[in-house]
Design a protein around this motif. Structure first.
Motif, short mmCIF file in Angstrom:
data_model
loop_
_atom_site.label_atom_id
_atom_site.label_comp_id
_atom_site.label_asym_id
_atom_site.label_seq_id
_atom_site.Cartn_x
_atom_site.Cartn_y
_atom_site.Cartn_z
N ALA A 191 0.86 -1.19 0.00
CA ALA A 191 0.00 0.00 0.00
C ALA A 191 0.90 1.24 0.00
CB ALA A 191 -0.90 -0.01 1.23
N PRO A 192 0.72 2.13 -0.99
CA PRO A 192 1.70 3.22 -1.16
C PRO A 192 1.72 4.21 -0.01
CG PRO A 192 -0.20 3.49 -2.63
CD PRO A 192 -0.33 2.14 -2.01
N GLU A 193 0.63 4.36 0.69
CA GLU A 193 0.57 5.38 1.73
C GLU A 193 0.68 4.78 3.13
OE1 GLU A 193 0.62 8.47 1.19
OE2 GLU A 193 -0.06 8.76 -0.87
N THR A 194 1.11 3.54 3.23
CA THR A 194 1.13 2.87 4.52
C THR A 194 2.56 2.58 4.95
OG1 THR A 194 -1.02 1.87 4.19
CG2 THR A 194 0.43 0.77 5.75
N ARG A 195 2.82 2.80 6.20
CA ARG A 195 4.14 2.52 6.74
C ARG A 195 3.97 1.69 8.01
NH1 ARG A 195 7.99 7.59 8.19
NH2 ARG A 195 9.12 7.20 6.29
N ILE A 196 4.79 0.68 8.15
CA ILE A 196 4.76 -0.15 9.37
C ILE A 196 6.03 0.16 10.17
CG2 ILE A 196 4.65 -2.49 10.31
CD1 ILE A 196 3.52 -3.41 7.62
N LEU A 197 5.87 0.45 11.41
CA LEU A 197 7.04 0.63 12.29
C LEU A 197 7.04 -0.50 13.31
CD1 LEU A 197 6.94 4.46 13.04
CD2 LEU A 197 8.51 3.26 11.51
N ARG A 198 8.04 -1.38 13.23
CA ARG A 198 8.18 -2.44 14.22
C ARG A 198 9.16 -1.97 15.29
NH1 ARG A 198 8.02 -4.33 9.22
NH2 ARG A 198 6.41 -5.83 8.63
N ASN A 199 9.27 -2.70 16.37
CA ASN A 199 10.15 -2.31 17.49
C ASN A 199 9.84 -0.90 17.97
OD1 ASN A 199 11.87 -4.73 17.42
ND2 ASN A 199 12.53 -3.91 15.45
N THR A 200 8.60 -0.51 17.83
CA THR A 200 8.22 0.87 18.12
C THR A 200 7.05 0.89 19.10
OG1 THR A 200 8.90 1.49 15.90
CG2 THR A 200 7.50 3.06 17.07
N ALA A 201 7.29 1.50 20.24
CA ALA A 201 6.24 1.58 21.26
C ALA A 201 5.62 2.97 21.23
CB ALA A 201 6.82 1.30 22.63
N ALA A 202 4.30 3.05 21.26
CA ALA A 202 3.63 4.33 21.45
C ALA A 202 3.73 4.64 22.94
CB ALA A 202 2.18 4.27 21.00
N VAL A 203 4.40 5.71 23.28
CA VAL A 203 4.69 5.98 24.69
C VAL A 203 3.93 7.17 25.25
CG1 VAL A 203 6.94 4.86 24.74
CG2 VAL A 203 6.78 7.25 24.01
N GLY A 204 3.37 8.00 24.37
CA GLY A 204 2.68 9.17 24.88
C GLY A 204 1.51 9.55 23.98
N TYR A 205 0.43 9.99 24.61
CA TYR A 205 -0.75 10.44 23.85
C TYR A 205 -1.12 11.81 24.38
CZ TYR A 205 -4.99 9.56 21.06
OH TYR A 205 -5.98 9.59 20.10
N PHE A 206 -0.97 12.82 23.51
CA PHE A 206 -1.18 14.20 23.95
C PHE A 206 -2.38 14.81 23.22
CE2 PHE A 206 3.27 12.98 24.17
CZ PHE A 206 3.53 13.17 25.51
N ASP A 207 -2.61 16.08 23.48
CA ASP A 207 -3.77 16.75 22.89
C ASP A 207 -3.70 16.75 21.37
OD1 ASP A 207 -4.96 17.24 25.24
OD2 ASP A 207 -4.41 19.35 25.40
N HIS A 208 -4.86 16.87 20.76
CA HIS A 208 -4.98 16.96 19.30
C HIS A 208 -4.31 15.79 18.60
CE1 HIS A 208 -6.56 20.88 20.16
NE2 HIS A 208 -5.45 21.20 20.78
N ASN A 209 -4.50 14.61 19.17
CA ASN A 209 -3.98 13.38 18.56
C ASN A 209 -2.50 13.45 18.22
OD1 ASN A 209 -6.19 11.81 18.83
ND2 ASN A 209 -6.67 11.67 16.64
N LEU A 210 -1.73 14.02 19.11
CA LEU A 210 -0.27 13.95 18.98
C LEU A 210 0.20 12.75 19.80
CD1 LEU A 210 2.42 15.26 18.07
CD2 LEU A 210 2.47 16.40 20.27
N VAL A 211 0.81 11.81 19.10
CA VAL A 211 1.25 10.58 19.75
C VAL A 211 2.77 10.46 19.63
CG1 VAL A 211 1.07 8.06 19.76
CG2 VAL A 211 -0.95 9.45 19.27
N ALA A 212 3.41 10.16 20.74
CA ALA A 212 4.86 10.01 20.74
C ALA A 212 5.21 8.53 20.64
CB ALA A 212 5.45 10.61 22.02
N LEU A 213 6.17 8.22 19.79
CA LEU A 213 6.61 6.84 19.60
C LEU A 213 8.09 6.73 19.89
CD1 LEU A 213 5.16 6.29 15.97
CD2 LEU A 213 3.94 5.96 18.13
N LEU A 214 8.47 5.60 20.44
CA LEU A 214 9.90 5.32 20.61
C LEU A 214 10.24 4.09 19.77
CD1 LEU A 214 12.61 5.87 22.06
CD2 LEU A 214 11.92 4.12 23.71
N GLU A 215 11.06 4.32 18.75
CA GLU A 215 11.49 3.22 17.89
C GLU A 215 12.89 2.79 18.32
OE1 GLU A 215 11.96 4.27 13.78
OE2 GLU A 215 12.37 2.21 13.15
#
Lengths: 183, 991
Positions: B239-263
């Motif tokens: 899928a051209p617009e899809t990206r998979i990030l493995r070894n990546t934890a979502a660590v923070g969820y902030f206002d306006h759907n800002l999500v922090a990830l640690l890869e």
């Protein structure tokens, strides 16, 4: 300062520094009636009214804020004469020596930009002829998209040249590897 | 040590077949100084378990031997330091560290080792270390008596005191749909979103997609789990617009759907050493919609001795068996209150592990009981495990049946299951609240408060089929919510399964051993009871008093059990008890990952002046002034910085110096109302200025406090050039713009900041005019044609220039403004022209000596956030007729009080040494306290003595009075004098 022979070339990425020949900022305090259209004759285009839009190819007009435009590629005397003839709260500032340009192109250009700014440069969100003022690694800049290559240009204060060169060199390191990101 | 030359050891607990490991790729590693072998695909935890290593760490408080409890991010016990020397990273969960060849790991929180640990003495004295013991050591007479000891004993892991050699990246990303969790629900959601062409980002904290499908097989859309995962991965990859990030934890969820990830990008130090190879990448993702598919975490059961090495979560056992091909023990007992753990019993039995018994606290469901019988596994239902035995590894568990009969069952492995709970940490971070679901005995997300959907186990939908449907529907809703047309595709279908049941069992009483609730912070059932007895009613107070849930794992396995226990103690419902607050980060994040590349020279932007190369070539010592790299002085061979500053300052008085002042703020103000506007923003009057002339002015804020100063020049009737301090350039431009746009919209004026366009080189000194003439200019520069405080346009050395006669040194000065890209050329021309007139380059420090000699104030050095113009001798602004910013404030009595701090000059009376800057001083007759302080102080090479400026209470009326300066070395006598110590009449300016 005069050392403009700086560039990064690697598969999928090119970052080149460009010296603007002519660049300035036009400010109109109280544009009257059809005044904006009046600039067509000297600039080749009407001043764009829509925010964050750039018009033109050789002579580029960037919307910066209401009644404020950056103009690239037009000798300053032409605009200054026009503005002075009209008088009043109109001002054209020659900024060619104040700015430097980093031109970024290649398949990972967007990935490189994504390391420096939170602006979304996906073609659906930021198409050709879009421009935006934003913070790029803590430096206030103007970013514009020139084509679908994609080619982007970052207009920054020249005093940040050394810092931005260092940043680009460091940020691009990962793209020189086989296993770098692909967008 | 060269691990690669070691022979392979056998892995006694490795099953002969099975697992998603590559048995053709053995990897050597070291733990606690001993060498082992595992396989590619192992985690450090699974490899240790395969090698039969059971005691992997010591607990936080009691230093009890601990082994693995879980198999993923929830693991509370086995924290390890990975790597050596500067590369060492402490406090990693062994279950999340992928094995690589040559990995070196060590346990944390034990000394001298895991086998024998001095700290285990705490376990013996545990009755003195109960909940809140720390607070109870705060006692009269010495509140801090125990603090030092406790601080030394507390804390997990050790950070090396060396610069961190890891490379960290940060980046931003945007997507339409962010799917958090790559298990079956996450895959189903991502696939549905990707098929409709949306920009999808799928993140999975594990190295592989699939989640529980990697250890619990299932049939989905007619495919086995591995085949279904592979086909979905293939589709997502295309899928051209899809990206998979493995070894990546979502660590923070902030206002306006800002999500922090640690890869976690790379672990192996051998590869980390390559330039550009990041260890971690910290992502900040702005998502149109988020789909939380973070699954569920199994809850431990709370009973005596539930922390012994060998007591593990039942679902984790399936992971070790099925995913890693490891038999976690030889003889197992399962203890459960729900159906799921039966699967573990079957899985262990099928893998050849003896299952001695399954203990169900409930009446066992008949179909499952039949299956146990079929495999010959003993069932004890309506029974509990109330205690265990075995110090460094489980030896036996104590069974208590419905009638109260007790008996020991020998085993080295106990799989426990208290039910599963949605991994709702991110949901809570997003602002959502959890609700208790009686039927399933779990806390599930309530209504979403951001643009988010929750699906699958994260939503309490634990069965596979409904989870897949829910995830698919969530993706459809997410797309519709963004106005995108979802593709008409069916939801994936899983084989129907039986409805699972659970009966809550929050704790089991009657054991002699400690019953742990929070394994990572060593909080026991008894601690919660004590907190309750001591009247800690709020769940937030319970948390802080007992430290429950305050460990780095934020109570992933303990939170719900603790709430339920507290609820039963207080007689409240679980909903009424509430939950504690989950915060960023979900799993610990290295500080380096947050800073990314912003370290060393890239820490923050530093600006260079146009003439930077000229200064460097002349031996400039660069320092940062207001964000700019500027020469502080120019060192000659053998010279100290002090000597250089003195030489440069003296040469300006004697001959001439060249100073670059390009950072000085330059703002053009243009329009019919320009003069009126500047009268409003300056404390003094600008409208009376004649075209071609300059005037020094002060700018105030609404409180009457001085915020900037500088010279304004009138370029035309309606055209001014406002000069600001270097640090004030951007701030003052924004300040002027704000007043124009918000307050004085009737004024017809435009503001044009042009600071960077112009480079500024200042010639200063008696020879300045001669040098300028020699360099060549078409501007008449004799004193009559070009007096002090005037401005002229023309050419200097054939470069278009705007020249201003203004001075910060007290000497005749020409401030030459040229386009910034011509500064180099002008610098060379002026230095060449002045070569035989003694011209020297002058740095900022010499400039400060010269202005202090003249008593010129420096904003922010001599003034602070309270100084008004009256304090610096500008009482005349009170006579200004028109209004200006700050005027009304200056009329307040407090602003005109006679005892305010006022700027005066100061002269030491005991010799030429200059006074220390910042020294406080006292007027005659005062024995304590302070009457003011030294704000600027330099040694004047011209006067041969120190000169100083000071802020003194009522100083203006005290000229000539003696003061005592309080220096670190003792007291020094001084005298209040006029501001200007040198050329007070200013004759040299007007030459």
């Amino acid at each position: 300062m005069t050392d403009l022979d700086w560039r990064i070339e690697m598969p999928g990425l090119s970052v080149t520094q460009v010296h603007p020949a002519f660049l300035g900022i036009l400010r109109l305090g109280r544009p009257q009636g059809t005044e904006r259209e009046g600039y067509m004759s000297i600039l080749g285009h009407a001043l764009p009214q829509q925010p964050n839009i750039m018009v033109g190819q050789d002579r580029r007009l960037f919307w910066l804020s209401p009644c404020e435009w950056m103009i690239e590629g037009v000798p300053p005397a032409i605009v200054i004469d026009h503005v002075q003839a009209l008088g009043g709260s109109r001002h054209y500032a020659d900024m060619a020596a104040a700015r430097t340009i980093f031109e970024i192109s290649g398949s990972v250009a967007r990935d490189l930009l994504a390391k420096g700014t939170s602006i979304d440069f996906h073609p659906r969100a930021f198409g050709v002829d879009h421009c935006v003022r934003t913070l790029f690694v803590q430096v206030g800049v103007l970013v514009a998209r020139l084509d679908d290559g994609p080619t982007f240009r970052i207009y920054a204060d020249r005093s940040y040249q050394a810092y931005l060169r260092d940043w680009f060199s460091d940020a691009a390191l990962e793209f020189n590897r086989q296993d770098h990101l692909t967008s | 040590m060269n691990l690669r030359s070691q022979p392979l050891r056998s892995q006694p607990h490795r099953l002969p077949t099975g697992g998603l490991i590559d048995r053709d790729r053995p990897l050597r590693f070291t733990f606690a100084g001993r060498r082992y072998t595992g396989y590619a695909g192992d985690t450090l935890a699974s490899a240790l378990l395969a090698n039969g290593v059971r005691v992997l760490g010591r607990s936080f408080k009691y230093h009890r031997p601990r082994g693995l409890l879980g198999a993923g991010a929830e693991e509370p016990n086995v924290l390890v330091t990975v790597g050596e020397g500067a590369w060492a990273v402490p406090n990693l969960r062994a279950t999340e560290v992928p094995l690589y060849d040559g990995l070196v790991a060590a346990p944390v929180n034990c000394w001298p080792g895991v086998g024998f640990d001095i700290g285990a003495i705490n376990n013996v004295f545990s009755r003195f270390l109960s909940a809140g013991f720390y607070y109870k050591t705060f006692m009269w007479p010495d509140w801090h008596l125990f603090e030092g000891f406790i601080r030394k004993a507390a804390g997990l892991g050790k950070v090396e005191n060396l610069p961190d050699p890891h490379r960290y990246e940060t980046c931003f990303a945007h997507c339409d749909v962010l799917v958090i969790g790559g298990g079956p629900a996450g895959i189903a959601a991502a696939r549905a979103a990707a098929r409709s062409g949306a920009r999808v980002l799928l993140v999975e904290q594990d190295a592989v997609l699939g989640g529980r499908l990697n250890h619990d097989d299932a049939m989905i859309d007619g495919l086995g789990a591995p085949a279904w995962i592979r086909s979905a991965e293939r589709e997502l990859a295309q899928a051209p617009e899809t990206r998979i990030l493995r070894n990546t934890a979502a660590v923070g969820y902030f206002d306006h759907n800002l999500v922090a990830l640690l890869e976690r990008v790379e672990w192996d130090p051998a590869r980390l050493a390559t330039p550009g190879q990041a260890a971690c990448r910290f992502w900040q993702v702005r998502a149109g919609r988020v789909i939380l598919a973070t699954g569920a975490i199994e809850r431990p059961l709370v009973f005596g001795g539930n922390d012994r090495p060998g007591v593990m979560l039942a679902s984790a056992l399936r992971q070790y068996v099925n995913r890693y091909g490891v038999a976690p023990g030889r003889r197992a007992v399962i203890f459960t209150n729900n159906d799921d753990a039966y699967t573990t019993a079957f899985c262990l039995a099928d893998a050849g592990v003896e299952v001695a018994a399954l203990v169900d606290a409930r009446k066992a469901p008949e179909d499952l009981a039949a299956q146990l019988r079929g495999r010959g596994i003993a069932l004890h239902d309506m029974s509990v495990i109330c205690d265990t035995r075995g110090y460094k590894g489980l030896k036996a568990v104590r069974l208590r049946d419905a009638s109260g009969r007790m008996g020991w069952i020998d085993c080295d492995l106990l799989g426990m299951s208290g039910g599963a709970n949605p991994t709702a940490h991110l949901f809570c971070q997003s602002g959502g609240r959890l609700r208790y679901d009686e039927e399933q005995a779990l806390l599930r997300p309530g209504p979403a408060v951001q643009a988010m959907e929750v699906a699958g186990g994260a939503n309490g939908t634990l069965a596979l089929g409904p989870a897949l449907e829910e995830a698919h529907a969530a993706a459809m809703r997410a797309l519709e919510g963004m106005g995108q047309m979802p593709a008409a595709i069916p939801a994936p279908r899983a084989q129907a399964s039986r409805t699972a049941t659970i009966t809550p069992l929050w704790s089991v009483a009657g054991g002699k051993s400690k019953a742990f609730v929070d394994f990572q912070n060593d909080v026991t059932l008894a601690d919660i009871g004590q907190a309750h007895r001591e009247n800690f009613v709020s769940v937030e107070h319970l948390k802080r008093y007992t430290t429950l849930g305050m460990a780095p794992d934020q109570g992933k396995t303990s939170g719900v059990n603790a709430l339920a226990i507290m609820a039963s103690l207080s007689g409240q419902s679980i909903d009424a008890t509430g939950t504690t607050t989950y915060r960023f980060p979900f799993t610990p994040v290295p500080l380096g990952a947050l800073r990314g590349s912003a370290t060393g020279p890239l820490f923050r932007p530093v600006r260079r002046m146009p003439g930077h190369a000229c200064h460097a070539a002349l031996g400039a010592v660069f320092e940062e002034y207001g964000g700019w790299q500027r020469p502080s002085c120019y060192l000659r061979p053998g010279e100290t910085p002090h000597a250089a500053e003195q030489r440069e300052a003296a040469q300006v008085r004697r001959a001439v110096g060249l100073f670059e002042g390009s950072p000085l703020g330059k703002i053009e103000v243009k329009g019919p109302d320009a003069a009126r506007f500047l009268d409003l923003v300056y404390a003094n009057t600008l409208s009376t200025l004649k075209v071609g002339r300059c005037r020094y002015g002060l700018m105030l804020n609404e409180q009457g406090v001085i915020i900037d100063d500088g010279v304004a020049a009138r370029l035309g009737e309606d055209h001014f050039l406002v000069g600001t301090t270097s640090a004030g350039a951007d701030r003052i431009a924004a300040w002027l713009e704000e007043w124009l746009q918000c307050e004085w919209v009737d004024l017809d004026v435009v503001i044009a900041p042009v600071t960077a366009q112009w480079g500024v080189l200042t010639l200063s000194g008696p020879q300045a005019r001669a040098v300028l003439a020699r360099a060549g200019t078409d501007i008449p520069i004799d004193a009559a044609a070009f007096p002090h405080m005037s401005v002229r346009d023309g050419y200097v050395a054939d470069i278009p220039a705007r020249v201003m006669r203004v001075s910060f040194t007290g000497e005749m000065s020409f401030e030459i403004n040229v386009p910034a890209d011509r500064v180099d050329a002008l610098y060379q021309a002026l230095m060449a022209a002045g070569a035989d007139m003694g011209i020297v380059p002058v740095g900022v420090e010499a400039w400060m000596i010269l202005r202090t000699e003249k008593g010129y104030l420096h904003i922010g050095v001599d003034t602070d956030g309270t100084t008004n113009p009256l304090d610096v001798g500008w009482a005349r602004v009170l006579g200004k007729k028109v209004d200006f910013i700050g005027k009304r404030s200056l009329l307040r009595p407090a602003d005109q009080a006679p005892d305010r701090l006022q700027l005066v000059g100061l002269e030491a009376m005991d010799g030429p040494d200059h006074l220390p800057v910042g020294s406080h001083l006292r007027l005659a007759g005062r024995g304590d306290g302070s009457d003011g302080y030294v704000s600027s102080s330099v040694f004047s090479p011209t006067l041969g003595r120190g000169v100083a400026l000071a802020m003194i209470h009522g100083g203006h009326k005290r000229l000539g009075e003696a003061v005592t300066i309080l220096c670190a070395a003792g007291e020094r006598p001084a005298r209040i004098v006029e501001l200007a110590s040198y050329d007070p009449s200013g004759e040299r300016l007007n030459d």
